[in-house]
Design an enzyme around this catalytic site. Structure first.
Site, PDB file in Angstrom:
ATOM      1  N   ASP A   3      31.381  53.409  48.110  1.00 48.16           N
ATOM      2  CA  ASP A   3      32.344  52.413  48.582  1.00 48.16           C
ATOM      3  C   ASP A   3      32.186  52.182  50.083  1.00 48.16           C
ATOM      4  O   ASP A   3      31.704  53.052  50.808  1.00 48.16           O
ATOM      5  CB  ASP A   3      33.775  52.899  48.332  1.00 48.16           C
ATOM      6  CG  ASP A   3      34.035  53.177  46.854  1.00 48.16           C
ATOM      7  OD1 ASP A   3      33.602  52.368  46.020  1.00 48.16           O
ATOM      8  OD2 ASP A   3      34.667  54.212  46.558  1.00 48.16           O
ATOM      9  N   ASP A  61      30.198  48.249  45.184  1.00 48.80           N
ATOM     10  CA  ASP A  61      31.294  48.970  44.529  1.00 48.80           C
ATOM     11  C   ASP A  61      32.599  48.584  45.247  1.00 48.80           C
ATOM     12  O   ASP A  61      32.798  47.425  45.571  1.00 48.80           O
ATOM     13  CB  ASP A  61      31.007  50.475  44.561  1.00 48.80           C
ATOM     14  CG  ASP A  61      31.805  51.242  43.510  1.00 48.80           C
ATOM     15  OD1 ASP A  61      32.808  50.694  43.018  1.00 48.80           O
ATOM     16  OD2 ASP A  61      31.458  52.389  43.200  1.00 48.80           O
ATOM     17  N   ASP A  92      38.639  52.442  48.386  1.00 46.52           N
ATOM     18  CA  ASP A  92      39.106  53.138  47.189  1.00 46.52           C
ATOM     19  C   ASP A  92      39.732  54.482  47.551  1.00 46.52           C
ATOM     20  O   ASP A  92      39.169  55.264  48.327  1.00 46.52           O
ATOM     21  CB  ASP A  92      37.955  53.352  46.206  1.00 46.52           C
ATOM     22  CG  ASP A  92      37.500  52.047  45.544  1.00 46.52           C
ATOM     23  OD1 ASP A  92      37.994  50.971  45.935  1.00 46.52           O
ATOM     24  OD2 ASP A  92      36.656  52.115  44.639  1.00 46.52           O
ATOM     25  N   ARG A 143      41.556  43.697  42.119  1.00 45.99           N
ATOM     26  CA  ARG A 143      41.968  44.943  42.777  1.00 45.99           C
ATOM     27  C   ARG A 143      42.540  44.708  44.176  1.00 45.99           C
ATOM     28  O   ARG A 143      41.961  45.095  45.183  1.00 45.99           O
ATOM     29  CB  ARG A 143      40.811  45.952  42.834  1.00 45.99           C
ATOM     30  CG  ARG A 143      40.287  46.291  41.451  1.00 45.99           C
ATOM     31  CD  ARG A 143      39.205  47.351  41.489  1.00 45.99           C
ATOM     32  NE  ARG A 143      38.668  47.583  40.149  1.00 45.99           N
ATOM     33  CZ  ARG A 143      37.577  48.291  39.883  1.00 45.99           C
ATOM     34  NH1 ARG A 143      36.904  48.852  40.866  1.00 45.99           N
ATOM     35  NH2 ARG A 143      37.177  48.462  38.651  1.00 45.99           N
TER      36      ARG A 143
END
Ligand SMILES: *[C@@H]1O[C@H](CO)[C@@H](O)[C@H](O)[C@H]1NC(C)=O
Ligand SMILES: *[C@@H]1O[C@H](CO)[C@@H](O)[C@H](O)[C@H]1NC(C)=O
Ligand SMILES: *[C@@H]1O[C@H](CO)[C@@H](O)[C@H](O)[C@H]1NC(C)=O
Length: 327
Positions: free
Chosen positions: A139, A168, A172, A225
């Site tokens: 990430d 990705d 996160d 997201r």
């Protein structure tokens, strides 16, 4: 608390002051000159003993990948200023505990590599751009098994020209990450932006953790997201969402408090669930979208904060979120 701390971390601590109430990152060019390493966050990162990063420790200034990697290793208290853009193509650089990573100006962008806060405590990352980290390298900014992390004024992006799995996540937080505040950041041009809790099967590790505040962020041109939030406790306020297809997905038992955010442009699923999440929503302007999440239970949070009216959020966030400071 000093005025500069209040200005920089948003309004979360400002309620302690007498009037006049400042706005989020008040629109004053002099603000940039007041950015300081002693600023501390509001939101969930203010809990659990607070988050101070490397303030009071050693100070180094780095301008190359090798210098950066060496400077951020280990748990000694340290402030690492980055003074130049850095390009590399390796897996994420791990940041130790008690560390502040601070870009000196908006020139400081990491291209091709990201950073990982893992098994750490008390980390601050401010005023850094991170761009185009391919999935094989992880990430752009990952937080795992760590507590007390403040991410502020970062600019995270890739592009939408590749397949959705070419990159990705941008930001996160997984594996029981906890007490995190994400403020004043620009999160943009990406498929899958911010994942909180990576899997429905990780309930045992994540339940009771993943307490995260997202405030004053500009989410732009994102497919999904914004964030996707499992198991934990989320507080989203004064964010500006623009062309974000799938916004806040409260799922797998997560509870979120969603206040005074704006959705604009081609946004569609502003606030929703795919399975078993709840949301308390108030003061939002869902624009072209709507809130379809079930009524939730998170009505209060354990810290002070002051909301800006939804009508003032665009002016307070757009053009100010991102790595716009000067240290
Ligand atoms: C903006 O900056 C100027 C110059 O430092 C200062 O005098 C003024 O009080 C600032 N305005 C606000 C609203 O803080
Ligand atoms: C740094 O962090 C570690 C882990 O959280 C902690 O145990 C340690 O006391 C800290 N060291 C300093 C110098 O603050
Ligand atoms: C949002 O999407 C619309 C429609 O595709 C586009 O015209 C607009 O430029 C986008 N906004 C931004 C700020 O990119």
């Amino acid at each position: 608390m000093k005025l500069n701390a209040i200005l920089s971390s948003g309004l979360m601590a400002a309620v302690a002051l007498a009037a006049p109430t400042p706005t989020i990152d008040e629109p004053n060019a002099s603000f940039n000159k007041r950015a300081s390493v002693t600023e501390t966050p509001g939101g969930y990162a203010s809990q659990n003993g607070g988050t101070t990063g490397g303030a009071g420790g050693t100070t180094t200034t780095v301008s190359s990948f090798a210098q950066f990697t060496a400077a951020v290793a280990g748990d000694a208290k340290k402030v690492v200023f980055v003074s130049a853009p850095i390009t590399s193509s390796v897996k994420q650089v791990k940041i130790g505990s008690n560390t502040s990573v601070i870009g000196k100006s908006s020139k400081v962008v990491f291209t091709g590599f990201g950073v990982l806060v893992k098994d750490a405590k008390n980390v601050i990352i401010r005023n850094i751009g991170i761009a185009n980290v391919v999935a094989a390298n992880g990430d752009a900014l990952g937080i795992q098994k760590s507590t007390n992390v403040w991410v502020d004024h970062v600019d995270l992006s890739s592009d939408r020209d590749h397949d959705k799995d070419f990159y990705d996540g941008l930001l996160d937080a997984t594996h029981a990450a906890d007490f995190i505040t994400i403020t004043n950041s620009k999160i943009h041009d990406h498929w899958k932006a911010s994942l909180v809790g990576h899997s429905d099967s990780n309930k045992a590790e994540d339940t009771g953790k993943l307490r995260i505040t997202y405030a004053n962020n500009h989410w732009l041109n994102i497919n999904s997201r914004g964030p996707s939030f499992r198991f934990g406790t989320g507080h989203m306020f004064n964010n500006y969402y623009e062309n974000v297809s799938d916004g806040i997905n409260t799922r797998s038992g997560a509870q979120v408090l969603v206040e005074n955010n704006i959705w604009a442009g081609k946004s569609s699923k502003a606030l929703y669930t795919v399975n078993d999440g709840g949301a308390v929503a108030s003061g939002n302007d869902f624009g072209p979208s709507e809130n379809t999440a079930p009524a939730g239970t998170l009505k209060t949070v354990p810290y002070k904060y002051t909301l800006v009216a939804a009508s003032a959020v665009k002016a307070a966030v757009v053009g100010k979120a991102g790595n716009t400071l000067t240290f």
